[in-house]
Design an enzyme around this catalytic site. Sequence first.
Site, mmCIF file in Angstrom:
data_model
loop_
_atom_site.group_PDB
_atom_site.id
_atom_site.type_symbol
_atom_site.label_atom_id
_atom_site.label_comp_id
_atom_site.label_asym_id
_atom_site.label_seq_id
_atom_site.Cartn_x
_atom_site.Cartn_y
_atom_site.Cartn_z
ATOM 1 N N SER A 555 -9.285 77.326 0.457
ATOM 2 C CA SER A 555 -9.908 77.491 1.775
ATOM 3 C C SER A 555 -9.846 78.947 2.175
ATOM 4 O O SER A 555 -8.937 79.687 1.740
ATOM 5 C CB SER A 555 -9.163 76.642 2.809
ATOM 6 O OG SER A 555 -9.565 76.962 4.120
ATOM 7 N N TYR A 568 -1.569 73.205 7.241
ATOM 8 C CA TYR A 568 -2.745 73.169 6.362
ATOM 9 C C TYR A 568 -2.954 74.524 5.699
ATOM 10 O O TYR A 568 -3.129 74.618 4.471
ATOM 11 C CB TYR A 568 -3.978 72.791 7.184
ATOM 12 C CG TYR A 568 -5.280 72.860 6.423
ATOM 13 C CD1 TYR A 568 -5.674 71.825 5.594
ATOM 14 C CD2 TYR A 568 -6.126 73.967 6.543
ATOM 15 C CE1 TYR A 568 -6.870 71.881 4.900
ATOM 16 C CE2 TYR A 568 -7.321 74.036 5.864
ATOM 17 C CZ TYR A 568 -7.703 72.994 5.035
ATOM 18 O OH TYR A 568 -8.885 73.061 4.344
#
Length: 678
Positions: A555, A568
């Site tokens: 990400s 996360y």
Amino acid sequence: MTHSPQSDLIGRSHRFGADKTVTNYGGGNTSAKGQGVDPSTGKDVELLWVKGSGGDLGSLTESGLAVLRLDRFRELSTVFRGPEHDDEMIDFFDYVRHGQGGAAPSIDTSMHALVEADHVDHLHPDAGIAIATAADGEALTAEIFGGKVAWVNWRRPGFQLGLDISALQKANPELIGVILGGHGITAWGETSELAEQNSLWIIRTAEDYIASHGKKEPFGPAVSGFQPLPEEERHSKAAALLPHVRSLASTDKPQVGHYIDSPEVLDFLASREHPRLAALGTSCPDHFLRTKVRPLVLDLPATASIEDAIARLKELHVEYRADYQAYYDAYASTDSPAIRGADPAIVLVPGVGMFSWGADKKTARLAGEYFVNAINAMRGAEALSTYQPIPDSEKFRVEYWILEENKLRRMPKPKALATRIALVTGAAGGIGKAIAIRLAAEGACVVIADLDLQKAQAAAAEIGNTDVAIGVRADVTSESDVAAAVDAAVLAFGGVDLVVNNAGLVLARSLLNTSVADWDIQHNVMAKGSFLVSRATARVMIDQALGGDIIYISSKNSIFAGPENLAYSAAKADQAHQVRLLAAELGGDGIRVNGINPDGVVRGSGMFANGWGAKRAAVYGVPEDELGEYYAQRTLLKREVLPENVANAVFVLCSADLSHTTGLHIPVDAGVAAAFLR
């Protein structure tokens, strides 16, 4: 329903193709004769409709029929220069086609055109091949069928074989068909119903005779130590062996595999006579064109250790390649096509089963199915007599026939990812599903792994049949689940070449609101899960010795520091560094490890649909249905990132164009300056 010669032919063909006791996939051909109109004259002409080259009876359509002028075809006998010039006759077929002529005519067309019956069937039933390959097949034909079926000595398919059968039919009007030595059967009738009836009568009569007159143990008694292993142990050993066998079978070019542990195979390998019979190889041309002249057979008992089995298979593979080269050298002439590879298409392991290999899953599966047909034919021949296939010299004449070579040359160019086997985690929806779809479209076999088995299987079914994609359950946080998923991939396709660590979830919390459970689950799924999947699949890739690709869907958050997303983003940073670490470690094995850093994939994303979208929208102060546009507007390109954009990047990373790239992270974020790699 309106009947026509074509519709009757197609209906009959479908019934034959649906019954594997009658014929195998792609095997045999059927035909019909009838009246048509020549548009250039307006006059009636007699036409022949026959299954075209490369078609399958079970799925035959009218477009798969070759259409020829029967009068012109039969006139070709005036220019036929004898059996030594048989090959040149195929060139004349273009001149006797009706108009554009439909599909390309097969080499068996002469048999259908020259037999004086409106409907003709040429089939490869196991029972028929059993009689055709029995040492005393001619005497058995007379005994089993009386005067209704005649014996024809082996002859390679072509114009002369058609003339031979036609002459027999004219001299013996009572005939309904023939047994083609070493090959199969041909039957006929004046109506489609009668031809079908005659074909099935020959097959069922042969089956009944073998059942009532054959020996009870045609392969001899079972040998101690060679009996089938229990199913769980059998599959475990198969999964351990397959990557090593794939390495051997892919020496000349990469192959996809198929595993069969059916009773026919296991019983054959447990028997005393299986080494002798396997060494004789297959006989029917449709069989050995797919299986090669003979299989590689492991000569160790089922109880042999995996290490011993691997070592012995490597020794046998060296011998097999030398034997195949000697076979080629013995029969090749100056105008023979070049050798097509010396690796086995069939590998037999007592107690475990059969591994078959091909350029794609379908080809590998069919090779295995054809060898099962060959085992059945051997059983029938040994039950009544002695199995005696056509000699290797004749096998070579078919295998390296210029007509077969031309057929291979007409095949389409393989897709970019052909022969590659991909495992994608979290692939039942969203980014993972888009990746799976793209990889399959580029020719890869795909294993969709997901926590929800039903969704995984549904996604696989959307992509294609089980020759293309399968769905498996995998909780990537579980070592045993990951091992089972990788074993399933290996058993389905023979190995693993391409892994996409995509499984993930997000729980958006501020530091003070992040619980230990929030932290643990995200790190377990993404950091630990990627480690488990990479470790399990790297073992397979190393055993295969074919290189491979491991791709992490990380990400932009692995670099970019955003608010209220600690757990996360930290887990994604862990994944990002795994890319670098594994690239450094696995490069020596030819395994490339790369990553992709997407940003804000809202549409089609399972994570955003599960509440994260609403939470991120609240953090940024925008309506949830405008979140994708919000993300787009903060990028340099002002474009929303979609699952397909990530899938495109995966394909580029694992394509040949980036064969020298490893340790790279590709941003797929439409341009987020704060996430630029440094």
